[in-house]
Enzyme design. Structure first.
Site, PDB file in Angstrom:
ATOM      1  N   GLU A 137       0.969  -0.837   0.050  1.00 14.77           N
ATOM      2  CA  GLU A 137       0.151   0.115   0.316  1.00 14.77           C
ATOM      3  C   GLU A 137       0.758   1.256   0.449  1.00 14.77           C
ATOM      4  O   GLU A 137       0.428   2.044  -0.402  1.00 14.77           O
ATOM      5  CB  GLU A 137      -1.062  -0.140   1.914  1.00 14.77           C
ATOM      6  CG  GLU A 137      -2.275  -0.982   1.373  1.00 14.77           C
ATOM      7  CD  GLU A 137      -3.238  -0.893   0.004  1.00 14.77           C
ATOM      8  OE1 GLU A 137      -3.098  -0.031  -0.276  1.00 14.77           O
ATOM      9  OE2 GLU A 137      -3.285  -2.025  -0.126  1.00 14.77           O
ATOM     10  N   CYS A 158     -12.502   1.689 -15.348  1.00 19.42           N
ATOM     11  CA  CYS A 158     -13.045   3.003 -15.109  1.00 19.42           C
ATOM     12  C   CYS A 158     -11.975   3.672 -14.534  1.00 19.42           C
ATOM     13  O   CYS A 158     -11.933   4.176 -14.285  1.00 19.42           O
ATOM     14  CB  CYS A 158     -13.588   2.882 -13.557  1.00 19.42           C
ATOM     15  SG  CYS A 158     -14.611   4.611 -14.054  1.00 19.42           S
ATOM     16  N   CYS A 214     -16.934   1.422 -20.616  1.00 19.56           N
ATOM     17  CA  CYS A 214     -18.310   1.380 -20.027  1.00 19.56           C
ATOM     18  C   CYS A 214     -18.910   0.328 -20.635  1.00 19.56           C
ATOM     19  O   CYS A 214     -20.184   0.116 -19.530  1.00 19.56           O
ATOM     20  CB  CYS A 214     -18.585   3.275 -20.244  1.00 19.56           C
ATOM     21  SG  CYS A 214     -17.922   3.927 -19.805  1.00 19.56           S
ATOM     22  N   CYS A 238     -18.744  -2.335 -18.214  1.00 16.86           N
ATOM     23  CA  CYS A 238     -19.432  -2.129 -16.967  1.00 16.86           C
ATOM     24  C   CYS A 238     -20.435  -2.612 -16.097  1.00 16.86           C
ATOM     25  O   CYS A 238     -21.320  -2.392 -16.833  1.00 16.86           O
ATOM     26  CB  CYS A 238     -19.115   0.113 -16.713  1.00 16.86           C
ATOM     27  SG  CYS A 238     -19.328  -0.142 -14.868  1.00 16.86           S
ATOM     28  N   CYS A 269     -24.331   5.078 -13.608  1.00 15.38           N
ATOM     29  CA  CYS A 269     -23.197   5.659 -13.426  1.00 15.38           C
ATOM     30  C   CYS A 269     -23.848   6.974 -14.263  1.00 15.38           C
ATOM     31  O   CYS A 269     -23.883   7.362 -15.102  1.00 15.38           O
ATOM     32  CB  CYS A 269     -21.967   5.097 -14.471  1.00 15.38           C
ATOM     33  SG  CYS A 269     -21.243   6.618 -14.858  1.00 15.38           S
TER      34      CYS A 269
END
Length: 361
Positions: free
Chosen positions: A53, A208, A215, A218, A224
């Site tokens: 991370e 995305c 899209c 998606c 959205c």
DNA sequence: AATACGGGGCC
DNA sequence: GGCCCAGTATT
């Protein structure tokens, strides 16, 4: 990993009040299309999650992977990292950038040995109290390592939520970021938190995406806001433009008679803090003054090609001058911030990326 | 609230 | 050549 199916994602009934199936759809997408073979997922220990991370802060996965592999080989667990010399830690970070991440990581490892028995605390407050761990990284660690129910808000999640909910304004603005945190919390599922966290990041990084989001594929495309308004190219709003200042600096490639190179440790603050670099001056006159104070030999600098380097916040033109067959002044020999290094030893030192280019591997 | 802090990928 | 990225700390 299961193969992609051609059918549209099944409609997912709302799992709870205020939930439109966002998390469930993302999880279903993740099972088929997410990344399940990243190095820090096998084994997925708190230490490895934490390290990944931190390395991934402002840094893309493909860049991080080789650094992660080398780093965990050198420092396999938290106590090993805590016990390591700072220079060794920095050397394994060299080239990755944002070096305060490495200094903070090292300091945090030592704090964990002091405060938490050599382990990462399973607690949001205790985690964010450690240097280099903010709210998003703490949430990612808790969710990924233990499956605890905490949101994250990185660049991927900001982009996804800004589009999905049609959130206006640059996400760096505190008011916008506050709204995005609230939205991130509102979508949190009650199970599979580790997968959900990874799902958001994979989704933002591979579907995305900033430019050319897919899209059509998606799982959230029917709800959205940005897609419905034809505004995926406008959301999230870009950072306000700024003019980057330009600076230039002279760096000295000073060699002694044996061909060893003179390095100087950077000051503890500013860019490349505490890294080893070349002696640097504002201009040639200052470089010559530095030479006369620290070295002896002939001032016969050979200019090498300029090296432009772009930071996030300014542009730097490095103007290298090569000096051959110089030697330290006797009085300057005990300066701990200066050292002569054979070419073969350079690889083990923490050098900034452009300086590495100049000196060779 | 604004700025400092790297380096590389991508258009 | 500009923008952005698995952000955080400092001022």
């Amino acid at each position: 990993m299961p193969r992609a199916r051609r059918t549209a994602p099944a409609a997912v009934p709302p799992a709870a009040a205020g939930d439109d199936g966002f998390a469930a759809r993302l999880l279903a997408w993740f099972d088929r299309h997410g990344r399940h073979d990243l190095p820090w997922q096998h084994p997925r220990t708190p230490y490895r999650v934490w390290l990944s991370e931190v390395m991934l802060q402002q840094t893309q996965v493909a860049t991080v992977i080789p650094y992660f592999e080398r780093f965990v080989r050198a420092f396999p667990d938290l106590p090993a990292l805590a016990a390591a010399p700072a220079d060794a830690v920095m050397a394994h970070w060299a080239g990755l950038g944002y070096y305060s991440r490495a200094r903070n990581l090292h300091a945090a490892a030592r704090l964990c040995v002091e405060r938490h028995g050599g382990e990462l605390p399973r607690d949001l407050e205790a985690l964010t109290a450690l240097p280099g761990i903010g709210r998003s990284t703490a949430g990612a660690i808790l969710a990924q390592a233990w499956g605890d129910r905490f949101p994250i808000l990185d660049g991927n999640v900001k982009r996804v939520l800004a589009r999905y909910h049609g959130v206006e304004g640059w996400p760096g603005l505190p008011a916008v970021e506050k709204r995005l945190w609230a939205l991130a919390e509102s979508h949190l599922p009650h199970a599979r938190l580790a997968d959900y966290t990874q799902a958001q990041m994979d989704f933002g990084a591979t579907l995305c995406t900033r430019a050319q989001p897919a899209c059509v594929l998606c799982p959230l495309n029917d709800a959205c806001v940005a897609l419905g308004a034809g505004r995926t190219g406008e959301l999230p709003a870009p950072r306000p433009a700024r003019v980057l200042p330009e600076r230039s600096a002279v760096v000295l490639l000073a060699e002694d008679a044996e061909g060893r190179l003179l390095l100087q440790r950077r000051p503890p603050t500013g860019v490349w803090a505490t890294l080893w670099s070349l002696p640097e001056a504002e201009d040639e006159a200052a470089a010559r003054a530095w030479f006369r104070r620290h070295l002896q030999g002939r001032w016969a600098p050979e200019p090498l090609p300029e090296l432009p380097h772009a930071f996030s916040h300014y542009r730097l033109r490095l103007r290298p001058l090569r000096l051959r067959r110089v030697a330290p002044r006797p009085a300057a020999g005990d300066n701990p911030d200066l050292r002569w290094v054979a070419r073969a030893e350079l690889h083990a030192l923490a050098l900034p990326a452009p300086i590495r280019k100049l000196t060779g591997p």
